[in-house]
Design a protein around this motif. Structure first.
Motif, PDB file in Angstrom:
ATOM      1  N   GLU A 105     -56.907 -34.983 115.148  1.00 14.49           N
ATOM      2  CA  GLU A 105     -55.930 -35.659 114.306  1.00 14.49           C
ATOM      3  C   GLU A 105     -56.172 -35.154 112.891  1.00 14.49           C
ATOM      4  OE1 GLU A 105     -52.596 -37.670 114.429  1.00 14.49           O
ATOM      5  OE2 GLU A 105     -53.908 -37.624 116.175  1.00 14.49           O
ATOM      6  N   ALA A 106     -55.106 -34.809 112.190  1.00  8.61           N
ATOM      7  CA  ALA A 106     -55.249 -34.128 110.912  1.00  8.61           C
ATOM      8  C   ALA A 106     -54.487 -34.829 109.796  1.00  8.61           C
ATOM      9  CB  ALA A 106     -54.729 -32.693 111.036  1.00  8.61           C
ATOM     10  N   CYS A 107     -54.997 -34.657 108.579  1.00  2.61           N
ATOM     11  CA  CYS A 107     -54.270 -35.110 107.401  1.00  2.61           C
ATOM     12  C   CYS A 107     -53.072 -34.187 107.189  1.00  2.61           C
ATOM     13  CB  CYS A 107     -55.155 -35.025 106.158  1.00  2.61           C
ATOM     14  SG  CYS A 107     -56.450 -36.266 106.076  1.00  2.61           S
ATOM     15  N   PRO A 108     -51.929 -34.736 106.795  1.00  3.38           N
ATOM     16  CA  PRO A 108     -50.816 -33.856 106.416  1.00  3.38           C
ATOM     17  C   PRO A 108     -51.243 -32.939 105.267  1.00  3.38           C
ATOM     18  CG  PRO A 108     -50.053 -36.106 106.707  1.00  3.38           C
ATOM     19  CD  PRO A 108     -51.556 -36.150 106.761  1.00  3.38           C
ATOM     20  N   ASN A 109     -50.786 -31.711 105.253  1.00  3.29           N
ATOM     21  CA  ASN A 109     -51.190 -30.753 104.222  1.00  3.29           C
ATOM     22  C   ASN A 109     -50.814 -31.220 102.821  1.00  3.29           C
ATOM     23  OD1 ASN A 109     -52.301 -28.963 106.040  1.00  3.29           O
ATOM     24  ND2 ASN A 109     -50.394 -27.842 106.325  1.00  3.29           N
ATOM     25  N   CYS A 110     -49.640 -31.820 102.676  1.00  3.24           N
ATOM     26  CA  CYS A 110     -49.167 -32.297 101.377  1.00  3.24           C
ATOM     27  C   CYS A 110     -48.514 -33.657 101.566  1.00  3.24           C
ATOM     28  CB  CYS A 110     -48.166 -31.318 100.771  1.00  3.24           C
ATOM     29  SG  CYS A 110     -48.822 -29.651 100.520  1.00  3.24           S
ATOM     30  N   ASP A 111     -48.275 -34.375 100.465  1.00  7.51           N
ATOM     31  CA  ASP A 111     -47.558 -35.635 100.553  1.00  7.51           C
ATOM     32  C   ASP A 111     -46.144 -35.442 100.009  1.00  7.51           C
ATOM     33  OD1 ASP A 111     -47.751 -35.692  97.770  1.00  7.51           O
ATOM     34  OD2 ASP A 111     -49.278 -37.259  97.726  1.00  7.51           O
ATOM     35  N   TYR A 112     -45.421 -36.529  99.767  1.00  6.04           N
ATOM     36  CA  TYR A 112     -44.033 -36.438  99.296  1.00  6.04           C
ATOM     37  C   TYR A 112     -43.902 -36.462  97.777  1.00  6.04           C
ATOM     38  CZ  TYR A 112     -42.406 -37.441 104.081  1.00  6.04           C
ATOM     39  OH  TYR A 112     -42.135 -37.400 105.422  1.00  6.04           O
ATOM     40  N   GLU A 113     -45.023 -36.539  97.046  1.00  2.00           N
ATOM     41  CA  GLU A 113     -44.948 -36.622  95.594  1.00  2.00           C
ATOM     42  C   GLU A 113     -44.850 -35.221  95.005  1.00  2.00           C
ATOM     43  OE1 GLU A 113     -46.906 -39.347  92.134  1.00  2.00           O
ATOM     44  OE2 GLU A 113     -48.258 -38.558  93.632  1.00  2.00           O
ATOM     45  N   SER A 114     -43.723 -34.899  94.410  1.00  2.00           N
ATOM     46  CA  SER A 114     -43.472 -33.551  93.907  1.00  2.00           C
ATOM     47  C   SER A 114     -44.145 -33.330  92.560  1.00  2.00           C
ATOM     48  CB  SER A 114     -41.970 -33.309  93.783  1.00  2.00           C
ATOM     49  OG  SER A 114     -41.724 -32.002  93.331  1.00  2.00           O
TER      50      SER A 114
END
Length: 129
Positions: free
Chosen positions: A27-36
Motif C-alpha cells: 500500500e503506497a502514499c499517493p505521489n502528490c496531493d491536490y494542492e497546486s
C-alpha cells in the motif's frame, strides 16, 4: 548429474524469489496531493511518510502554510481510504504498488506489516516550501 544441477538451480531460484519479495504488494502514499504549488510545478509531492500499526501517514509540503506539511492518513478498514486529513487536498484512497519497490510504500500487504516506521522520499517539489 545434469538433472540434479538443474533441479538444485530451480530450488535456489524459487527460494530467492520468495525471500526477496518478488510477488510482494504494498500500500503506497499517493505521489502528490491536490494542492497546486504553481502551474509550472504542479501539485505538492510526497516528502516523507510514517507507518504505525495499520495506519500510514503521508506528508506533503503545505502551500497554504509554508514551512509546514499537510498530513494525509490512510487505514485498511475501508480499503485504505482517507482516515484523516483535508479531503480537498488529500487523495481519497492510498494506492497499491506491486513488488514494493518505490520509496513511497509504507505497508506490505503480504506480511501484513509496515515496511518501516518512516521513510523520506523527497520527490521533485516536495522540499520547496
Amino acid at each position: 548429474m545434469t538433472r540434479l544441477v538443474l533441479a538444485a538451480a530451480l530450488i535456489i531460484y524459487n527460494l530467492l524469489a520468495l525471500s526477496t519479495g518478488v510477488d510482494a504488494e504494498c500500500e503506497a502514499c499517493p505521489n502528490c496531493d491536490y494542492e497546486s504549488i504553481s502551474i509550472s510545478q504542479g501539485d505538492a509531492c510526497l516528502n516523507y511518510w510514517t507507518c504505525s500499526g495499520d495506519t500510514i501517514s503521508c506528508f506533503y509540503p503545505s502551500v497554504a502554510n509554508p514551512g509546514t506539511f499537510t498530513e494525509c492518513s490512510y487505514s485498511p478498514p475501508n480499503d485504505w481510504a482517507l482516515s484523516s486529513g483535508p479531503s480537498d487536498i488529500c487523495f481519497p484512497y492510498a494506492g497499491i504498488n506491486s513488488k514494493c519497490q518505490p520509496g513511497n510504500d509504507p505497508y506490505n500487504l503480504g506480511i501484513p506489516a509496515c515496511t518501516a516506521s518512516y521513510g523520506y522520499v523527497g520527490e521533485g517539489n516536495s522540499a520547496l516550501l
